[in-house]
Design a protein around this motif. Structure first.
Motif, PDB file in Angstrom:
ATOM      1  N   PRO A  49       0.691  -1.193   0.054  1.00 15.35           N
ATOM      2  CA  PRO A  49      -0.036  -0.141  -0.039  1.00 15.35           C
ATOM      3  C   PRO A  49       0.742   1.284   0.175  1.00 15.35           C
ATOM      4  O   PRO A  49       0.414   2.380  -0.484  1.00 15.35           O
ATOM      5  N   ASP A  50       2.058   1.049   0.354  1.00 13.95           N
ATOM      6  CA  ASP A  50       2.891   2.453   0.629  1.00 13.95           C
ATOM      7  C   ASP A  50       3.524   2.833  -0.787  1.00 13.95           C
ATOM      8  O   ASP A  50       4.962   2.786  -0.805  1.00 13.95           O
ATOM      9  N   VAL A  51       2.807   3.248  -1.764  1.00  7.72           N
ATOM     10  CA  VAL A  51       3.456   3.721  -2.922  1.00  7.72           C
ATOM     11  C   VAL A  51       2.982   5.232  -3.103  1.00  7.72           C
ATOM     12  O   VAL A  51       2.000   5.443  -3.001  1.00  7.72           O
ATOM     13  N   ALA A  52       3.926   5.906  -3.271  1.00  7.22           N
ATOM     14  CA  ALA A  52       3.706   7.497  -3.273  1.00  7.22           C
ATOM     15  C   ALA A  52       3.476   7.629  -4.883  1.00  7.22           C
ATOM     16  O   ALA A  52       4.113   7.256  -5.931  1.00  7.22           O
ATOM     17  N   LEU A  53       2.794   8.873  -5.001  1.00  5.55           N
ATOM     18  CA  LEU A  53       2.454   9.456  -6.396  1.00  5.55           C
ATOM     19  C   LEU A  53       2.860  10.936  -6.322  1.00  5.55           C
ATOM     20  O   LEU A  53       2.169  11.630  -5.429  1.00  5.55           O
ATOM     21  N   VAL A  95       5.813   6.592  -7.998  1.00 11.35           N
ATOM     22  CA  VAL A  95       5.417   6.916  -9.330  1.00 11.35           C
ATOM     23  C   VAL A  95       5.428   8.275  -9.503  1.00 11.35           C
ATOM     24  O   VAL A  95       4.973   9.395  -8.662  1.00 11.35           O
ATOM     25  N   LEU A  96       6.220   8.784 -10.735  1.00 15.86           N
ATOM     26  CA  LEU A  96       6.301  10.148 -11.155  1.00 15.86           C
ATOM     27  C   LEU A  96       5.428  10.692 -12.189  1.00 15.86           C
ATOM     28  O   LEU A  96       5.533   9.798 -13.165  1.00 15.86           O
ATOM     29  N   GLU A  97       4.563  11.659 -11.931  1.00 13.83           N
ATOM     30  CA  GLU A  97       3.788  11.977 -13.165  1.00 13.83           C
ATOM     31  C   GLU A  97       4.706  12.951 -13.829  1.00 13.83           C
ATOM     32  O   GLU A  97       4.651  14.134 -13.474  1.00 13.83           O
ATOM     33  N   VAL A 124       8.697   4.784 -10.994  1.00 20.00           N
ATOM     34  CA  VAL A 124       7.956   4.340 -12.429  1.00 20.00           C
ATOM     35  C   VAL A 124       7.598   5.853 -12.745  1.00 20.00           C
ATOM     36  O   VAL A 124       7.115   6.696 -11.877  1.00 20.00           O
ATOM     37  N   VAL A 125       7.955   6.024 -14.114  1.00 19.15           N
ATOM     38  CA  VAL A 125       7.762   7.384 -14.589  1.00 19.15           C
ATOM     39  C   VAL A 125       6.277   7.310 -15.438  1.00 19.15           C
ATOM     40  O   VAL A 125       6.133   6.390 -16.524  1.00 19.15           O
ATOM     41  N   ALA A 126       5.286   7.919 -15.154  1.00 19.69           N
ATOM     42  CA  ALA A 126       4.164   7.936 -16.147  1.00 19.69           C
ATOM     43  C   ALA A 126       3.961   9.380 -16.518  1.00 19.69           C
ATOM     44  O   ALA A 126       5.124  10.292 -16.858  1.00 19.69           O
ATOM     45  N   SER A 127       3.008   9.702 -17.330  1.00 15.57           N
ATOM     46  CA  SER A 127       2.744  11.131 -18.072  1.00 15.57           C
ATOM     47  C   SER A 127       1.329  11.630 -17.781  1.00 15.57           C
ATOM     48  O   SER A 127       0.345  10.868 -17.436  1.00 15.57           O
ATOM     49  N   ALA A 174      -0.779   3.652 -12.683  1.00 12.14           N
ATOM     50  CA  ALA A 174       0.556   3.132 -12.472  1.00 12.14           C
ATOM     51  C   ALA A 174       0.923   2.901 -10.945  1.00 12.14           C
ATOM     52  O   ALA A 174       1.629   2.040 -10.549  1.00 12.14           O
ATOM     53  N   ARG A 175       0.427   3.712 -10.437  1.00  6.56           N
ATOM     54  CA  ARG A 175       0.342   3.464  -8.656  1.00  6.56           C
ATOM     55  C   ARG A 175      -0.190   2.180  -8.361  1.00  6.56           C
ATOM     56  O   ARG A 175       0.346   1.576  -7.615  1.00  6.56           O
TER      57      ARG A 175
END
Length: 331
Positions: free
Chosen positions: A207-211, A235-237, A263-266, A301-302
């Motif tokens: 559960p501990d995933v940052a966006l 996850v980086l937007e 992880v890089v999203a857009s 992605a998160r």
């Protein structure tokens, strides 16, 4: 024998009433009672779920819904499950359920729905959306498609659906993909192929995933701060096909060295190509260990990274998971 459908009712806008003298939140049974009997088309069992408002839905609540869906189909013999959910984070909960469904996606239908208008508003959309969702959940054509969102007479694949307009009933879209189906009265009409089924998930999602949304001039200390707060993945937007400010590169490399995947999203729609496969000048973060979101928007992605880390792995496990998400899985 009528098809058996389970309704998991999490309240939220679909059940809200705020007119003077009518304030309250409808139960799942009360929501079902708004549907004419001849429109049900299935034997409906209701379970009310204690849940936060959609805008504050916790990973624990999302995971609980996903588990109950899977058990309802595989162990309890329901033909389909409908989840009434607030629209703010419906797409995230639906996608987590899709990733964790496993064989349940082949055995039964999984349908998320909600409403943009409260139950006591003029031309409320909740009863229609719920009636359509029950029709969809009872229909054998949805078995094998995975989780879908059913709103405004349309069926959207969980992987593709996004909330694009918070002000109207035409709130959700799968663009650039088409809806996978639509509801016409008591009929389900399939319109096109669903996305490939995801690989089988292993372990409990992390559960501990940052966006974190990036912006020009962003300081690298923000990434360190979320990890110091307990994040096991980030996850980086970014922008464009997968770009983040160069000032973050050292921090990304450091986190990767600690086996914390980035992880890089857009903020834009992108293709499923890996970061390293992008043309020169794009996706530079791949050179220092970042993982591409493979076309997923940042919020999904998160969710995918939460599942990727469920087996206890780190960067290598996350990279492999996102690579497999981009390929068709064996059905």
């Amino acid at each position: 024998m009528a098809d058996r459908v389970l309704l998991l009712a999490t309240k939220d806008t679909i059940g809200y009433a705020t007119a003077p003298g009518r304030e309250g939140v409808a139960s799942g049974a009360e929501l079902v009672a708004t549907i004419p009997a001849d429109r049900l088309g299935a034997e409906v069992t209701v379970e009310d779920v204690l849940a936060e408002p959609s805008w504050d839905t916790s990973p624990g609540t999302m995971l609980g819904l996903a588990r109950r869906i899977r058990t309802a189909i595989l162990a309890d013999g329901f033909d389909g499950v409908v989840v009434s959910h607030g629209t703010d984070t419906l797409e995230e909960s639906a996608y987590l359920a899709d990733l964790l469904a496993g064989p349940a996606a082949r055995r039964g239908a999984i349908v998320f729905t909600g409403a943009q208008r409260q139950l006591d508003e003029l031309s409320t959309d909740g009863p229609r959306n719920l009636a359509n969702s029950i029709v969809a959940a009872a229909h054998p054509a949805l078995r094998g498609l995975g989780a879908v969102a059913c709103l405004d007479d349309e069926l959207h694949a969980a992987r593709w659906v996004s909330l694009v307009d918070a002000t109207t009933v035409r709130a959700f879209s799968s663009a650039p993909f088409a809806p996978v189906g639509r509801i016409a009265g008591a009929r389900v009409e399939l319109l096109g192929a669903a996305p490939p089924r995801p690989p089988e998930a292993g372990g409990e999602p992390e559960p501990d995933v940052a966006l974190v949304k990036t912006y020009p001039g962003m300081v690298a200390g923000l990434l360190s701060a979320v990890v110091d707060a307990g994040a096991r993945g980030v996850v980086l937007e970014g922008t464009g096909p997968g770009n983040v400010p160069a000032g973050l590169f050292a921090a990304i490399a450091e986190l990767t060295g600690w086996d914390i995947p980035v992880v890089v999203a857009s903020r834009a729609r992108t293709r499923t190509a890996a970061l390293a496969e992008l043309p020169p000048g794009a996706g530079l973060a791949a050179r220092i260990g970042a993982i591409g979101a493979r076309g997923l928007p940042a919020a999904k992605a998160r969710v995918a990274l939460m599942v990727a880390l469920g087996g206890g792995g780190g960067v290598a496990a996350a990279r492999d998971w996102f690579d497999r998400l981009a390929r068709p899985a064996d059905r």
